[in-house]
Design a protein around this motif. Structure first.
Motif, PDB file in Angstrom:
ATOM      1  N   UNK A   1       8.719  31.322  38.410  1.00 27.38           N
ATOM      2  CA  UNK A   1       8.599  29.961  38.939  1.00 27.38           C
ATOM      3  C   UNK A   1       7.217  29.780  39.561  1.00 27.38           C
ATOM      4  N   UNK A   2       6.799  30.772  40.293  1.00 31.97           N
ATOM      5  CA  UNK A   2       5.496  30.679  40.958  1.00 31.97           C
ATOM      6  C   UNK A   2       4.358  30.664  39.946  1.00 31.97           C
ATOM      7  N   UNK A   3       4.670  31.070  38.729  1.00 31.66           N
ATOM      8  CA  UNK A   3       3.662  31.052  37.675  1.00 31.66           C
ATOM      9  C   UNK A   3       3.652  29.692  36.975  1.00 31.66           C
ATOM     10  N   UNK A   4       4.481  28.793  37.466  1.00 33.85           N
ATOM     11  CA  UNK A   4       4.483  27.439  36.917  1.00 33.85           C
ATOM     12  C   UNK A   4       5.553  27.146  35.886  1.00 33.85           C
ATOM     13  N   UNK A   5       6.381  28.147  35.599  1.00 31.89           N
ATOM     14  CA  UNK A   5       7.417  27.906  34.587  1.00 31.89           C
ATOM     15  C   UNK A   5       8.570  27.112  35.189  1.00 31.89           C
ATOM     16  N   UNK A   6       9.105  26.208  34.383  1.00 34.01           N
ATOM     17  CA  UNK A   6      10.186  25.374  34.874  1.00 34.01           C
ATOM     18  C   UNK A   6      11.451  25.533  34.037  1.00 34.01           C
ATOM     19  N   UNK A   7      11.295  25.477  32.776  1.00 32.66           N
ATOM     20  CA  UNK A   7      12.471  25.627  31.917  1.00 32.66           C
ATOM     21  C   UNK A   7      12.614  27.117  31.604  1.00 32.66           C
ATOM     22  N   UNK A   8      13.467  27.758  32.357  1.00 30.99           N
ATOM     23  CA  UNK A   8      13.637  29.206  32.192  1.00 30.99           C
ATOM     24  C   UNK A   8      15.026  29.531  31.672  1.00 30.99           C
ATOM     25  N   UNK A   9      15.043  30.388  30.657  1.00 27.84           N
ATOM     26  CA  UNK A   9      16.328  30.810  30.089  1.00 27.84           C
ATOM     27  C   UNK A   9      16.664  32.200  30.594  1.00 27.84           C
ATOM     28  N   UNK A  10      17.915  32.389  30.909  1.00 26.27           N
ATOM     29  CA  UNK A  10      18.363  33.698  31.385  1.00 26.27           C
ATOM     30  C   UNK A  10      19.359  34.278  30.391  1.00 26.27           C
ATOM     31  N   UNK A  11      19.009  35.417  29.832  1.00 27.48           N
ATOM     32  CA  UNK A  11      19.924  36.079  28.899  1.00 27.48           C
ATOM     33  C   UNK A  11      20.844  36.969  29.711  1.00 27.48           C
ATOM     34  N   UNK A  12      22.098  36.621  29.736  1.00 27.71           N
ATOM     35  CA  UNK A  12      23.061  37.337  30.568  1.00 27.71           C
ATOM     36  C   UNK A  12      23.433  38.728  30.049  1.00 27.71           C
ATOM     37  N   UNK A  13      24.048  39.473  30.932  1.00 24.95           N
ATOM     38  CA  UNK A  13      24.539  40.801  30.544  1.00 24.95           C
ATOM     39  C   UNK A  13      25.889  40.671  29.857  1.00 24.95           C
ATOM     40  N   UNK A  14      26.578  41.766  29.680  1.00 27.59           N
ATOM     41  CA  UNK A  14      27.881  41.759  29.007  1.00 27.59           C
ATOM     42  C   UNK A  14      28.876  40.929  29.818  1.00 27.59           C
ATOM     43  N   UNK A  15      29.678  40.137  29.160  1.00 28.01           N
ATOM     44  CA  UNK A  15      30.629  39.282  29.855  1.00 28.01           C
ATOM     45  C   UNK A  15      31.606  40.050  30.731  1.00 28.01           C
ATOM     46  N   UNK A  16      31.878  39.505  31.892  1.00 29.76           N
ATOM     47  CA  UNK A  16      32.878  40.105  32.768  1.00 29.76           C
ATOM     48  C   UNK A  16      32.412  41.158  33.731  1.00 29.76           C
ATOM     49  N   UNK A  17      31.215  41.683  33.535  1.00 27.65           N
ATOM     50  CA  UNK A  17      30.786  42.748  34.431  1.00 27.65           C
ATOM     51  C   UNK A  17      30.263  42.195  35.752  1.00 27.65           C
ATOM     52  N   UNK A  18      30.522  42.883  36.807  1.00 32.34           N
ATOM     53  CA  UNK A  18      30.057  42.460  38.121  1.00 32.34           C
ATOM     54  C   UNK A  18      28.526  42.391  38.123  1.00 32.34           C
ATOM     55  N   UNK A  19      27.902  43.355  37.500  1.00 29.11           N
ATOM     56  CA  UNK A  19      26.441  43.390  37.455  1.00 29.11           C
ATOM     57  C   UNK A  19      25.892  42.149  36.748  1.00 29.11           C
ATOM     58  N   UNK A  20      26.579  41.746  35.703  1.00 24.62           N
ATOM     59  CA  UNK A  20      26.169  40.555  34.954  1.00 24.62           C
ATOM     60  C   UNK A  20      26.211  39.342  35.873  1.00 24.62           C
ATOM     61  N   UNK A  21      27.305  39.245  36.565  1.00 30.49           N
ATOM     62  CA  UNK A  21      27.530  38.145  37.487  1.00 30.49           C
ATOM     63  C   UNK A  21      26.454  38.096  38.578  1.00 30.49           C
ATOM     64  N   UNK A  22      26.174  39.252  39.160  1.00 29.27           N
ATOM     65  CA  UNK A  22      25.186  39.295  40.244  1.00 29.27           C
ATOM     66  C   UNK A  22      23.800  38.865  39.787  1.00 29.27           C
ATOM     67  N   UNK A  23      23.424  39.371  38.644  1.00 31.22           N
ATOM     68  CA  UNK A  23      22.082  39.030  38.167  1.00 31.22           C
ATOM     69  C   UNK A  23      21.989  37.554  37.807  1.00 31.22           C
ATOM     70  N   UNK A  24      23.038  37.040  37.223  1.00 34.94           N
ATOM     71  CA  UNK A  24      23.029  35.623  36.896  1.00 34.94           C
ATOM     72  C   UNK A  24      22.942  34.783  38.170  1.00 34.94           C
ATOM     73  N   UNK A  25      23.714  35.175  39.170  1.00 35.95           N
ATOM     74  CA  UNK A  25      23.709  34.432  40.425  1.00 35.95           C
ATOM     75  C   UNK A  25      22.333  34.442  41.069  1.00 35.95           C
TER      76      UNK A  25
END
Lengths: 339, 339
Positions: free
Chosen positions: B179-203
């Motif tokens: 964001x600080x580099x000026x990017x606005x439209x950012x896509x996040x590729x999630x981890x495996x569905x259902x994993x706590x780690x996936x959830x945390x990183x997405x959050x």
DNA sequence: TTGTACGCGTTATCAC
DNA sequence: GTGATAACGCGTACAA
């Protein structure tokens, strides 16, 4: 934390009876008592002591594997092969990193001997003229006399069976691939000095170059098995033109280092120069590296299977050698010589 | 294969005497007998049974570590940290791959319980709303009651201490960097569905985007923790223009997959699009990937140390959480937004 | 079908 | 200083 006696007492039976139902003995047991014992065990959260079991049965279900460094994908793939068959057979894998030090290898072997491991797998290569080798060999022999099966995953005079790939042939084949692509001046980035594996791969390269009448344009340069070594060696190559037609690194990681050095110098791969590695680790696929696939997983799995299958106490001391096949994997870092 | 009794007999002393000299007891022994015992032990190739020792002392020097897959560098680095401190303390590491299956985790934990491991380290993340979680928790509790220390390396309600990095903050920080580099439209590729780690990183990603008033341009897409998942997710992104300003993958390996998909589509990184990962594995360095460095080695080492340091039987059941710090590692796959 | 008793290799407790 | 001996928890002849 409860033992068999407590379970037996809780179930109102003798320890032997409890033992028989709890360890799947073929001894006949009435359905009623069996149920009572199982219920008691469940209720008490009984956990059979594998320690006591191993002590009395004189053989644990522990399987040792000695790797140089588990962080190195070469070894983690082997460890995975070992653990998969170990787990399936109800064994547990003991892992030790020995950092390519023979003394550490000896030390860890002793430890695994103490735990009465069913077997110990030596995944890493040894050194040529290693002054500590005799000590290791002796330790291996003692382990064998104790009923512990040893298996080496590299050609190594440990006095134990060897299950491996033909490193020399692998190096020969990747070299041949480059030669057949028209490359003549080929540089070989060697592995760490003194290692048997380094020696074998170099010999394979040299043999092929010689067979192709390219002995004079063959060039071996000191390197190592890691990224940094491949990078540094390639920088040296770049610094002393002319550039060779192709570079073969002793393994994939060094090849990736070479690739990056080339990229930083804006030298096109495979346009200006071809690059290849050996191992076919996951990273090779990521960067599209041409390489030779070594049956690492199978080596680990087969070694483990050998240990589990061999009747305890039998045939220790045989030193058969099993060679698993490798396979050339052409990808995008090699191309026909352009000029 | 010789036992203490044989050594004692060979040395002409009682077993208790032999025991005392051979296990570094502080009990006073005359220099003469000590020498005789040592000589006898040496001559017979005596190997003390760690099994018998563990049986009587009620605690083995075995340390268990449960990883999803040792071939995954994330876990092999952790395993290395564990093994280094284990080895230094005279312990041996038991390794098990559980392939992210809770049932397997339970099973392997039982096995390690049977071996009376000093402790068991859970390296992998769990699932949200895992129906098998209660069973695991119960198994962990039983292990603890038995004196086995459990440690989790991810935030997970196992009823045991947690030593981890703040995944959510790590994801937040890498997002903030973009964001600080000026990017606005950012896509996040999630981890495996259902994993706590996936959830945390997405959050973490979502929280940062929200804080930057970019919630509407944030985009989460299903992915996974492996190369193929990152590659596929990016292909989908490419197939539905416009391309985002930047892509953050849930981990480094997926980021490398994204990088390759982009490269194959001839989309310049970081010219046209920035890419970042999380973990800072070795491969991130190879490809110059901007990422967040997680203290994986330290987590493993600290967990092992915690287990070895904690007096046997003490404080099991405490569930303190220790957070180790992470660090942003800017490299060549991210740049200021050009347009 | 069930129970008794011994041994696996160590350590620890208590005598001498 | 040194030596018996009782656990530790289990498997397994052998007996009942």
């Amino acid at each position: 934390m409860s033992s068999l006696v407590e379970v037996a007492r809780a179930a109102g039976v003798a320890v032997s009876t409890a033992s028989r139902v709890l360890n799947g003995s073929s001894h006949p047991i009435s359905a009623a008592t069996r149920a009572r014992v199982i219920a008691a065990a469940e209720r008490l959260g009984y956990s059979p002591s594998a320690l006591a079991r191993a002590l009395v049965s004189r053989s644990s279900r522990l399987l040792g594997v000695l790797v140089s460094d588990i962080v190195n994908p070469y070894f983690s793939v082997i460890a995975r092969g070992v653990d998969d068959v170990a787990t399936r057979a109800g064994y547990v894998t003991m892992l030790s990193n020995v950092d390519r030090r023979t003394a550490t290898e000896i030390n860890r072997l002793q430890t695994m001997r103490n735990y009465r491991a069913a077997g110990v797998i030596f995944a890493g290569s040894g050194y040529v003229d290693d002054p500590e080798a005799p000590t290791l060999v002796k330790a291996v022999r003692q382990a064998q006399e104790q009923g512990i099966h040893a298996v080496s995953l590299t050609v190594r005079d440990l006095g134990c069976p060897v299950i491996t790939a033909d490193s020399q042939a692998a190096a020969y084949d990747i070299t041949d691939h480059l030669v057949s692509l028209g490359h003549r001046r080929i540089a070989f980035i060697e592995g760490p000095p003194g290692m048997i594996a380094t020696h074998q791969r170099r010999e394979g390269f040299l043999a092929c170059m010689s067979d192709a009448d390219l002995a004079e344009t063959a060039r071996c340069i000191p390197g190592g098995f890691d990224y940094e070594a491949g990078h540094a060696a390639t920088m040296r190559l770049i610094a002393r033109p002319p550039l060779p037609d192709a570079i073969i690194a002793a393994n994939d990681e060094a090849a990736v280092g070479a690739l990056n050095a080339l990229r930083q110098a804006r030298i096109d791969v495979p346009g200006e120069i071809s690059v290849a590695g050996i191992d076919d680790l996951r990273v090779a696929q990521f960067v599209g590296l041409t390489t030779v696939s070594l049956p690492l997983y199978e080596m680990g799995a087969m070694a483990a299977r050998h240990i589990l299958d061999t009747a305890p106490g039998a045939d220790t001391g045989d030193a058969t050698t099993t060679i698993l096949s490798h396979r050339l994997i052409p990808r995008e870092t090699t191309a026909r010589r352009s000029s």
